[in-house]
Write an enzyme that holds these catalytic residues in place. Structure first.
Site, short mmCIF file in Angstrom:
data_model
loop_
_atom_site.label_atom_id
_atom_site.label_comp_id
_atom_site.label_asym_id
_atom_site.label_seq_id
_atom_site.Cartn_x
_atom_site.Cartn_y
_atom_site.Cartn_z
N GLY A 100 -4.61 -23.63 3.68
CA GLY A 100 -5.43 -23.91 4.86
C GLY A 100 -6.91 -23.93 4.50
CB SER A 121 -7.74 -4.11 9.32
OG SER A 121 -8.03 -5.44 8.96
CG ASP A 136 -1.86 -1.11 1.30
OD1 ASP A 136 -1.80 -1.98 0.42
OD2 ASP A 136 -2.68 -1.14 2.23
CG HIS A 158 -6.06 -3.47 0.37
ND1 HIS A 158 -6.67 -3.59 1.60
CD2 HIS A 158 -4.91 -2.82 0.59
CE1 HIS A 158 -5.92 -3.04 2.51
NE2 HIS A 158 -4.82 -2.57 1.94
CE1 TYR A 164 -2.83 -6.23 11.10
CE2 TYR A 164 -5.05 -7.03 10.71
CZ TYR A 164 -4.01 -6.18 10.40
OH TYR A 164 -4.17 -5.26 9.39
NE ARG A 210 -4.98 -17.00 9.07
CZ ARG A 210 -5.05 -15.93 8.33
NH1 ARG A 210 -6.00 -15.03 8.55
NH2 ARG A 210 -4.18 -15.71 7.38
N PRO A 211 -6.20 -20.69 14.66
CG PRO A 211 -4.67 -20.34 16.39
CD PRO A 211 -4.88 -20.11 14.93
CB ALA A 246 0.58 -2.70 11.06
CD GLU A 306 -8.59 -10.45 10.09
OE1 GLU A 306 -8.44 -10.93 11.22
OE2 GLU A 306 -9.10 -11.07 9.15
CE LYS A 310 -3.58 -2.52 11.37
NZ LYS A 310 -2.98 -1.33 10.78
CG LEU A 344 0.01 3.36 4.92
CD1 LEU A 344 0.33 3.17 3.44
CD2 LEU A 344 -1.49 3.52 5.10
O1 G4F Z 1 -4.49 -13.55 2.84
P1 G4F Z 1 -4.70 -13.71 4.31
O2 G4F Z 1 -3.52 -14.11 5.11
O3 G4F Z 1 -5.34 -12.36 4.78
P2 G4F Z 1 -6.24 -11.94 6.05
O4 G4F Z 1 -5.97 -12.80 7.22
O5 G4F Z 1 -7.66 -11.86 5.59
O6 G4F Z 1 -5.69 -10.49 6.38
C1 G4F Z 1 -5.43 -9.52 5.37
O7 G4F Z 1 -6.55 -8.69 5.21
C2 G4F Z 1 -6.88 -7.87 6.35
C3 G4F Z 1 -8.09 -7.06 5.97
O8 G4F Z 1 -9.25 -7.80 6.22
C4 G4F Z 1 -5.70 -7.02 6.72
F1 G4F Z 1 -6.01 -6.28 7.78
C5 G4F Z 1 -4.51 -7.90 7.03
O9 G4F Z 1 -3.37 -7.12 7.32
C6 G4F Z 1 -4.22 -8.73 5.79
O10 G4F Z 1 -3.86 -7.85 4.74
O11 G4F Z 1 -5.84 -14.81 4.58
C7 G4F Z 1 -7.10 -14.74 3.93
C8 G4F Z 1 -7.89 -16.02 4.23
C9 G4F Z 1 -7.91 -16.40 5.71
O12 G4F Z 1 -9.22 -16.78 6.04
C10 G4F Z 1 -7.01 -17.62 5.81
O13 G4F Z 1 -7.37 -18.56 6.81
O14 G4F Z 1 -7.24 -17.10 3.56
C11 G4F Z 1 -7.22 -18.22 4.43
N1 G4F Z 1 -6.13 -19.11 4.02
C12 G4F Z 1 -6.30 -20.39 3.59
N2 G4F Z 1 -5.12 -20.95 3.33
C13 G4F Z 1 -4.82 -18.83 4.02
C14 G4F Z 1 -4.17 -20.00 3.58
N3 G4F Z 1 -4.14 -17.72 4.33
C15 G4F Z 1 -2.79 -17.73 4.20
N4 G4F Z 1 -2.10 -16.61 4.49
N5 G4F Z 1 -2.12 -18.86 3.80
C16 G4F Z 1 -2.75 -20.02 3.49
O15 G4F Z 1 -2.13 -21.02 3.12
#
Ligand code: G4F
Length: 327
Positions: free
Chosen positions: A215, A129, A15, A183, A153, A282-283, A86, A131, A157, A84
């Site tokens: 995951g 966010s 960003d 994004h 996290y 995730r937990p 964090a 989140e 926020k 931005l």
């Molecule tokens: O891409 P993610 O890691 O993003 P997450 O957790 O949604 O967070 C991002 O968006 C937020 C805004 O809502 C920001 F604040 C934050 O900083 C970040 O930019 O995961 C997205 C989804 C989750 O539900 C996760 O459980 O994808 C699922 N997922 C499934 N398999 C995975 C995976 N995430 C990751 N990182 N890696 C996997 O293998």
């Protein structure tokens, strides 16, 4: 008109780099707060800024040190500050709650306190966010939806958001928060699921990998393009009064759908390559995020119309190019 001075924390990230380009195009003098290690290893850590490096003013500081932030704010005396920076990877927040909370909450507090003392008229943007909504009561989520964060996290926020609101109310500072939904872009970090998928597709196409471990495939996110979201941040600070805004596309898609589309762009079937790994769950999961950005569209005149497929295609094409197997 004299140049306006903006300070961006997190300028080396996805960003921050798009915002720096946007502000330069608007004629701003752009300053960035970066960690000292970034200046010592510019090739890797400043790679997203490579094309605009000679037009930026970078300052070494740590968000964990009030003294260093004070020094940068004193030097720059910004008219606009975009906070931005964090620890932004949600999975990591479960591994180290302490540093996520410390860095994210204290960093925001130090910056606000320094601005209040040295540049109280500076307009401040806080990167909130989706989140923060976490286990949300309502779908879609808007500015009135109660927060129910599901990770340290998300909690950090919410704390930053409340700090920004408190500085607005207590000290009459122009502090606004953007509640940005996910994004993405070709500049996204590799640990986030979209880039993990698109870079995985490229590695498989290049014959360097045979599978992609993910995951929870059923999680749903409102994914927009980061390049188009930074304009909303800027618009918030041009408003006469500070306020908080949801920024989102208004569409939600599952991780499975993202994978299906990304593999299809490269002519592959995701079912042949994606392996679900319970260790990557995730937990506490945020299952469904969908934003209602009516307020940002109506009050700020911000708009978003890029189709989801176009975002996925841009990311896959970029990663395939980088892997030496252009589509
Ligand atoms: O891409 P993610 O890691 O993003 P997450 O957790 O949604 O967070 C991002 O968006 C937020 C805004 O809502 C920001 F604040 C934050 O900083 C970040 O930019 O995961 C997205 C989804 C989750 O539900 C996760 O459980 O994808 C699922 N997922 C499934 N398999 C995975 C995976 N995430 C990751 N990182 N890696 C996997 O293998």
């Amino acid at each position: 008109m004299p140049e306006r001075r903006a300070l961006i924390t997190g300028i080396t990230g996805q960003d921050g780099s798009y915002l720096a380009e946007f502000l330069l195009a608007q004629g701003y003098e752009v300053h960035g707060l970066v960690r000292r290690v970034a200046l010592e290893d510019p090739e890797h850590r400043l790679s997203r800024l490579i094309d605009i490096m000679d037009r930026l003013h970078l300052h070494a500081a740590s968000l964990e040190s009030y003294a260093s932030i004070h020094q940068v704010v004193e030097q720059v005396r910004p008219e606009e500050c975009y906070h931005l920076a964090a620890q932004s990877f949600v999975s990591y927040a479960f591994d180290d709650e302490f540093s996520t909370l410390n860095a994210n909450i204290n960093g925001t507090h130090y910056l606000l306190a320094a601005l209040r003392r040295l540049a109280p008229a500076c307009r401040f943007y806080f990167a909130g966010s989706s989140e923060m909504f976490g286990h949300a009561e309502h779908v879609p989520q808007n500015e009135k939806t109660p927060f129910h964060p599901r990770s340290s996290y998300g909690i950090s926020k919410v704390a930053g958001f409340e700090l920004a609101r408190n500085y607005r109310e207590a000290y009459a500072m122009h502090c606004s928060s953007g509640i940005l939904f996910n994004h993405e872009s070709p500049r996204r970090g590799f640990e986030f699921v979209t880039r993990k998928i698109t870079s995985g597709v490229a590695r498989i196409r290049a014959g360097r990998a045979k599978e992609l471990r993910l995951g929870n495939l059923e999680a749903q996110r409102d994914w927009g393009h980061a390049r188009l979201y930074v304009a909303a941040m800027w618009r918030m600070l041009q408003e006469p009064s500070p306020d908080d805004y949801v920024v989102s596309t208004g569409e939600t898609h599952s991780v499975r759908e993202f994978a299906e589309k990304a593999f299809a762009v490269a002519g592959l079937d995701y079912r042949d390559y994606v392996v679900t790994d319970p260790a990557l769950y995730r937990p506490a999961e945020v299952s469904l995020l969908l934003g209602d950005s009516t307020k940002a569209r109506q009050k700020l005149g911000w708009s978003y119309s890029l189709p989801f497929e176009a975002l996925v295609r841009e990311m896959v094409e970029s990663d395939c190019r980088l892997a030496g197997v252009p589509l």
